[in-house]
Design a protein around this motif. Structure first.
Motif, PDB file in Angstrom:
ATOM      1  N   GLN A  40      -2.032  21.579  48.056  1.00 49.13           N
ATOM      2  CA  GLN A  40      -2.755  22.434  47.116  1.00 49.13           C
ATOM      3  C   GLN A  40      -3.122  21.663  45.856  1.00 49.13           C
ATOM      4  O   GLN A  40      -4.221  21.825  45.314  1.00 49.13           O
ATOM      5  N   THR A  41      -2.218  20.808  45.409  1.00 53.16           N
ATOM      6  CA  THR A  41      -2.476  20.022  44.204  1.00 53.16           C
ATOM      7  C   THR A  41      -3.605  19.023  44.427  1.00 53.16           C
ATOM      8  O   THR A  41      -4.499  18.872  43.582  1.00 53.16           O
ATOM      9  N   ILE A  42      -3.562  18.348  45.568  1.00 54.37           N
ATOM     10  CA  ILE A  42      -4.630  17.386  45.892  1.00 54.37           C
ATOM     11  C   ILE A  42      -5.977  18.095  45.956  1.00 54.37           C
ATOM     12  O   ILE A  42      -6.983  17.606  45.408  1.00 54.37           O
ATOM     13  N   ALA A  43      -6.011  19.247  46.595  1.00 59.89           N
ATOM     14  CA  ALA A  43      -7.265  20.002  46.719  1.00 59.89           C
ATOM     15  C   ALA A  43      -7.778  20.424  45.347  1.00 59.89           C
ATOM     16  O   ALA A  43      -8.987  20.315  45.071  1.00 59.89           O
ATOM     17  N   TRP A  44      -6.885  20.887  44.475  1.00 61.69           N
ATOM     18  CA  TRP A  44      -7.316  21.326  43.145  1.00 61.69           C
ATOM     19  C   TRP A  44      -7.843  20.155  42.320  1.00 61.69           C
ATOM     20  O   TRP A  44      -8.875  20.263  41.654  1.00 61.69           O
ATOM     21  N   LEU A  45      -7.144  19.018  42.369  1.00 62.00           N
ATOM     22  CA  LEU A  45      -7.558  17.851  41.586  1.00 62.00           C
ATOM     23  C   LEU A  45      -8.892  17.285  42.073  1.00 62.00           C
ATOM     24  O   LEU A  45      -9.664  16.737  41.281  1.00 62.00           O
ATOM     25  N   LYS A  46      -9.157  17.423  43.364  1.00 57.70           N
ATOM     26  CA  LYS A  46     -10.419  16.911  43.907  1.00 57.70           C
ATOM     27  C   LYS A  46     -11.612  17.752  43.468  1.00 57.70           C
ATOM     28  O   LYS A  46     -12.741  17.253  43.398  1.00 57.70           O
ATOM     29  N   SER A  47     -11.370  19.008  43.164  1.00 52.99           N
ATOM     30  CA  SER A  47     -12.482  19.917  42.868  1.00 52.99           C
ATOM     31  C   SER A  47     -12.545  20.351  41.409  1.00 52.99           C
ATOM     32  O   SER A  47     -13.382  21.189  41.047  1.00 52.99           O
ATOM     33  N   ASN A  48     -11.681  19.779  40.561  1.00 50.18           N
ATOM     34  CA  ASN A  48     -11.672  20.144  39.148  1.00 50.18           C
ATOM     35  C   ASN A  48     -11.513  18.901  38.269  1.00 50.18           C
ATOM     36  O   ASN A  48     -10.975  17.876  38.722  1.00 50.18           O
ATOM     37  N   PRO A  49     -11.967  18.987  37.027  1.00 55.05           N
ATOM     38  CA  PRO A  49     -11.763  17.871  36.098  1.00 55.05           C
ATOM     39  C   PRO A  49     -10.266  17.660  35.869  1.00 55.05           C
ATOM     40  O   PRO A  49      -9.472  18.604  35.947  1.00 55.05           O
ATOM     41  N   LEU A  50      -9.892  16.423  35.579  1.00 52.43           N
ATOM     42  CA  LEU A  50      -8.484  16.144  35.308  1.00 52.43           C
ATOM     43  C   LEU A  50      -8.004  16.901  34.080  1.00 52.43           C
ATOM     44  O   LEU A  50      -8.743  17.039  33.104  1.00 52.43           O
ATOM     45  N   PRO A  51      -6.787  17.401  34.099  1.00 46.71           N
ATOM     46  CA  PRO A  51      -6.220  18.021  32.894  1.00 46.71           C
ATOM     47  C   PRO A  51      -5.861  16.931  31.887  1.00 46.71           C
ATOM     48  O   PRO A  51      -5.926  15.735  32.195  1.00 46.71           O
ATOM     49  N   ASP A  52      -5.469  17.341  30.704  1.00 50.86           N
ATOM     50  CA  ASP A  52      -4.985  16.374  29.722  1.00 50.86           C
ATOM     51  C   ASP A  52      -3.605  15.851  30.106  1.00 50.86           C
ATOM     52  O   ASP A  52      -3.237  14.722  29.797  1.00 50.86           O
ATOM     53  N   ILE A  53      -2.832  16.720  30.769  1.00 49.64           N
ATOM     54  CA  ILE A  53      -1.466  16.366  31.134  1.00 49.64           C
ATOM     55  C   ILE A  53      -1.045  17.173  32.353  1.00 49.64           C
ATOM     56  O   ILE A  53      -1.534  18.293  32.564  1.00 49.64           O
ATOM     57  N   MET A  54      -0.155  16.573  33.170  1.00 48.85           N
ATOM     58  CA  MET A  54       0.382  17.264  34.342  1.00 48.85           C
ATOM     59  C   MET A  54       1.891  17.367  34.221  1.00 48.85           C
ATOM     60  O   MET A  54       2.562  16.398  33.873  1.00 48.85           O
ATOM     61  N   PHE A  55       2.412  18.557  34.530  1.00 46.57           N
ATOM     62  CA  PHE A  55       3.856  18.738  34.681  1.00 46.57           C
ATOM     63  C   PHE A  55       4.115  18.806  36.177  1.00 46.57           C
ATOM     64  O   PHE A  55       3.702  19.760  36.849  1.00 46.57           O
ATOM     65  N   LEU A  56       4.790  17.808  36.704  1.00 41.42           N
ATOM     66  CA  LEU A  56       4.870  17.623  38.152  1.00 41.42           C
ATOM     67  C   LEU A  56       6.305  17.715  38.650  1.00 41.42           C
ATOM     68  O   LEU A  56       7.125  16.832  38.393  1.00 41.42           O
TER      69      LEU A  56
END
Length: 255
Positions: A40-56
């Protein structure tokens, strides 16, 4: 300025807790989205601009979140959230990777965000972060040392980890004490030794000692805030658990 964040967390209560803390933080944070798996994370990152920060979060339902770095170039700062034990946290520190230890507290979160703001939103080069993650994975997955090599005159001797009572530092050198009662100089610092040992069997009780669970014969209350260890067949008298380690030491004894 508002910080745009992506939260990757597969436990709903933990995700909600983090969102709540971000809302209470002195920094303005906008949560763009929450994902709960690698895919789900890979799919979201591929279709949206990068956030300023990620909490992973590290441990997700479909695997370790480190897998994300194998599929995408992550060019924004990442703060890992983890419930890993102390030995793994040392690996994060050695690789200068930011992390928050669960359960996350408001002070730790505010400090992490303050550090992020102090870096003026400049993300590390992806290759650097990827290299750090790769090194971290190797440290987390490598087998613990089963033996140590020592020099005995012109000869080389192998000493099994199970036959070592404790490791100690003395005058800028590191030594191990084996079952026979003999000490040997080894070519590692005590910090390096600590990352190479099974944390279920060995514990760093102070800056000077790492002891084996099998070697502890008796534990004595030394003062109101110290513990003294009696090691089997050893006449060493200053093996004390430091004040800051006592609670962790007691928890380790029960594992």
């Amino acid at each position: 300025m508002s910080i745009k964040a992506l939260i990757v967390e597969d436990e709903k209560p933990a995700a909600e807790h983090l969102v709540r803390l971000l809302g209470e933080s002195e920094h303005e944070v906008k949560v763009l989205h929450k994902t709960d798996s690698i895919s789900q994370t890979i799919a979201w990152l591929k279709s949206n601009p990068l956030p300023d920060i990620m909490f992973l979060d590290i441990q997700l339902a479909d695997g370790l979140s480190f897998e994300i770095f194998k599929h995408l170039e992550i060019q924004c700062p990442v703060i890992f959230t983890t419930a890993f034990e102390e030995y793994a946290i040392r690996a994060f520190k050695l690789n200068s990777i930011d992390y928050l230890l669960k359960p996350i507290g408001i002070e730790e979160l505010s400090f992490a965000l303050g550090k992020f703001m102090g870096q003026t939103l400049q993300a590390s080069p992806d290759s650097l972060l990827s290299n750090k993650v790769e090194t971290l994975l190797q440290m987390l997955n490598h087998p613990y040392k089963s033996r140590f090599i020592v020099n005995v005159g012109p000869r080389i001797k192998f000493i099994e980890s199970g036959h070592i009572k404790y490791f100690y530092s003395l005058e800028k050198s590191t030594y191990l004490l084996e079952d026979s009662g003999k000490s040997y100089d080894i070519s590692y610092s005590l910090d390096q030794v600590e990352t190479q040992l099974d944390p279920k069997l060995f514990f760093r009780i102070s800056r000077k000692y790492i002891v084996s669970i099998e070697a502890i014969q008796e534990i004595i209350t030394y003062s109101s805030s110290r513990l003294k260890l009696i090691i089997k067949d050893s006449d060493q008298e200053d093996i004390l658990v430091s004040r800051s380690k006592i609670n962790d030491f007691k928890s380790w004894l029960e594992k």
